[in-house]
Design a protein around this motif. Structure first.
Motif, PDB file in Angstrom:
ATOM      1  N   SER A 302      93.097  16.958 -13.759  1.00 52.56           N
ATOM      2  CA  SER A 302      92.783  15.523 -14.413  1.00 52.56           C
ATOM      3  C   SER A 302      91.911  15.026 -13.218  1.00 52.56           C
ATOM      4  CB  SER A 302      93.991  14.732 -14.995  1.00 52.56           C
ATOM      5  OG  SER A 302      94.719  14.693 -13.898  1.00 52.56           O
TER       6      SER A 302
ATOM      7  N   GLN B  48      94.110  29.232 -20.857  1.00 54.27           N
ATOM      8  CA  GLN B  48      94.258  27.509 -21.086  1.00 54.27           C
ATOM      9  C   GLN B  48      93.119  26.724 -20.234  1.00 54.27           C
ATOM     10  OE1 GLN B  48      95.852  26.232 -24.201  1.00 54.27           O
ATOM     11  NE2 GLN B  48      94.589  24.334 -23.200  1.00 54.27           N
ATOM     12  N   PHE B  52      90.384  24.375 -21.000  1.00 55.25           N
ATOM     13  CA  PHE B  52      90.365  23.044 -20.510  1.00 55.25           C
ATOM     14  C   PHE B  52      88.918  22.663 -19.785  1.00 55.25           C
ATOM     15  CE2 PHE B  52      91.004  20.683 -16.415  1.00 55.25           C
ATOM     16  CZ  PHE B  52      91.189  19.521 -17.172  1.00 55.25           C
ATOM     17  N   ASP B  59      93.710  20.671 -24.234  1.00 51.75           N
ATOM     18  CA  ASP B  59      94.610  20.183 -23.408  1.00 51.75           C
ATOM     19  C   ASP B  59      94.569  20.915 -21.925  1.00 51.75           C
ATOM     20  OD1 ASP B  59      95.836  18.709 -25.259  1.00 51.75           O
ATOM     21  OD2 ASP B  59      97.511  20.146 -25.882  1.00 51.75           O
ATOM     22  N   GLY B  62      99.558  23.984 -18.725  1.00 48.06           N
ATOM     23  CA  GLY B  62     100.838  23.165 -18.327  1.00 48.06           C
ATOM     24  C   GLY B  62     101.250  23.444 -17.035  1.00 48.06           C
ATOM     25  N   SER B  69     101.148  23.643 -21.939  1.00 50.79           N
ATOM     26  CA  SER B  69     100.013  22.887 -21.869  1.00 50.79           C
ATOM     27  C   SER B  69     100.376  21.423 -22.065  1.00 50.79           C
ATOM     28  CB  SER B  69      99.051  23.293 -23.061  1.00 50.79           C
ATOM     29  OG  SER B  69      99.715  22.819 -24.260  1.00 50.79           O
ATOM     30  N   ILE B  70      99.522  20.455 -21.280  1.00 54.61           N
ATOM     31  CA  ILE B  70      99.900  19.215 -21.673  1.00 54.61           C
ATOM     32  C   ILE B  70      98.454  18.444 -22.065  1.00 54.61           C
ATOM     33  CG2 ILE B  70     101.842  19.268 -19.988  1.00 54.61           C
ATOM     34  CD1 ILE B  70      99.606  18.092 -17.582  1.00 54.61           C
ATOM     35  N   PRO B  71      98.882  17.254 -22.580  1.00 55.94           N
ATOM     36  CA  PRO B  71      97.556  16.227 -23.092  1.00 55.94           C
ATOM     37  C   PRO B  71      96.762  16.016 -21.812  1.00 55.94           C
ATOM     38  CG  PRO B  71      99.641  15.597 -24.128  1.00 55.94           C
ATOM     39  CD  PRO B  71      99.958  16.392 -23.171  1.00 55.94           C
ATOM     40  N   ARG B  72      95.322  15.949 -22.061  1.00 52.50           N
ATOM     41  CA  ARG B  72      94.568  15.779 -20.919  1.00 52.50           C
ATOM     42  C   ARG B  72      94.355  14.250 -20.583  1.00 52.50           C
ATOM     43  NH1 ARG B  72      88.936  17.741 -19.564  1.00 52.50           N
ATOM     44  NH2 ARG B  72      89.342  19.624 -21.526  1.00 52.50           N
TER      45      ARG B  72
END
Lengths: 310, 86
Positions: A302, B48, B52, B59, B62, B69-72
């Motif tokens: 991120s 994934q 991304f 996402d 993960g 996977s996890i939200p961005r």
């Protein structure tokens, strides 16, 4: 505005909160970067390993000078404690849910050079580390350079950037700028110079009272950093330019990959910029072995807020 | 647009390349949380990751088998604020 000296009545006896990037050597030569929920590590700044991706509010990276423990945490006391992750080796990270700023138990804010600023009940800055600020600051930036020959140099802006206060004696007395600064967007201190960005203008001062314009960037300067003898000035938004200087006086524009720079570090023979991609949707990273030519690197993360090498 | 590729060895260690730099940008021997993974999980994680990196709405890869996977997370940049205010 005339240069004036403000003599403080006494130094704060508040406990010292010393944080440093130079830590113990349980895992020497490791980059750790973090931001927005990601932590990644690297031995060379180029090839990265994702360590965790789930924590909210991860912001600043730190390493305790005594124990060598790595930590990441939020730099804002309004956020919950989800940003607090700890690791003894940089590989295995443990999240600790706890009150914000658990290392201090105080209400405040971590500055970009990782000093803790205490808030008063009106959320005005009161102290940098253990040094009382003059007059109850409410400004936009504050830094402290504890390295080099000129220790205890402090600079901060107040009154929404219109005044800049400096101290060369650890806060025992303060100087107010000469009035040449009307919109301080960032401040910094090196061994010999105080630096202020006045929007896109970069000014320096040896004495902290009289500032001289040194350069005009092609962007509003919202960040200064120093790494391995090179001072960086960068935008608060996505940009293909930074400015670098060896001394804070002579500045050169350098081309970088399009990114929002948030932090700079040097290690393993490379300067490493970390931040956001142009869209602000993911982390971005660039490296340079000479500080002149920058190479975009890929990182799975991120948006990144900070990087440390220790 | 970079052309992402990856290699996975018999132990499940993953190396990913962006097709521009000769060095791998990612070395991932396990799940990010440290749990060992198999080649199938490493492959899914790599795919994934490519998603991304190429789709701004995708996402993130993960942290663990329980969260593949996890939200961005998104940040609001000064440029975005200026664009919105303009």
């Amino acid at each position: 505005m005339a240069v004036s000296t403000v003599v403080r009545s006494s130094l704060s006896t508040f406990d010292k909160f010393q944080r440093t990037s130079a830590g113990a050597s349980s895992t020497p030569g490791l980059f750790v970067t973090a931001g927005g929920g990601s932590i990644a590590t690297s031995s060379d700044g180029i090839t990265w390993t994702t360590r965790t991706s789930g924590g909210a509010s991860i912001g600043l990276v730190d390493r305790d000078a005594i124990s060598g423990t790595w930590s990441t945490f939020t730099n804002n006391n309004s956020a919950p404690g989800g940003g607090n992750w700890f690791s003894t080796d940089g590989t295995t990270w443990t999240q600790q849910f706890s009150p914000p700023n658990q290392r201090t138990g105080r209400s405040g804010y971590f500055t970009e050079d990782r000093q803790f600023v205490d808030f008063d009940t009106s959320n005005r800055w009161q102290r940098i580390g253990n040094v009382q600020l003059f007059g109850g600051a409410s400004g936009s930036a504050v830094v402290f350079d504890k390295g080099g020959a000129f220790r205890n140099r402090y600079i901060y802006s107040a009154n929404f950037g219109g005044d800049v206060f400096t101290s060369v004696n650890g806060g025992a007395s303060w100087l107010i700028d000469d009035g040449s600064i009307t919109n301080a967007t960032q401040v910094w201190a090196t061994d010999t110079q105080f630096l202020v960005s006045n929007s896109s203008q970069i000014l320096s001062s040896a004495n902290g009272g009289t500032f001289t314009s040194r350069a005009t960037a092609g962007f509003t300067v919202n960040g200064f950093r120093r790494a391995n003898g090179l001072i960086f000035a960068y935008s608060g938004g996505a940009s293909t330019s930074i400015m670098t200087s060896p001394d804070g006086i002579t500045w050169t524009t350098r081309t970088i990959p399009n990114m929002t720079v948030r932090d700079v570090v040097f290690g393993a023979g490379n300067w490493v910029l970390v931040g956001y991609n142009a869209a602000g949707s993911a982390g971005a990273i660039a490296t340079s072995s000479d500080g002149i030519t920058w190479t975009a690197r890929t990182i799975t993360s991120s948006p990144l807020e900070s990087v440390l090498f220790a | 647009m970079p052309k992402y590729t990856y290699n996975i060895n018999d132990d499940g260690a993953l190396w990913m390349f962006d097709g521009i730099n000769p060095e791998p940008f990612q070395y991932q021997p396990t799940w990010p949380c440290g749990i060992a993974w198999g080649k199938g999980e490493a492959k899914a994680w790599a795919e994934q990751t490519i998603l991304f990196l190429t789709d701004p709405d995708a996402d993130m890869p993960g942290d663990s088998p329980e969260a593949p996977s996890i939200p961005r997370p998104m940040v609001v940049t000064p440029d975005a604020i200026e664009a919105e205010e303009a």
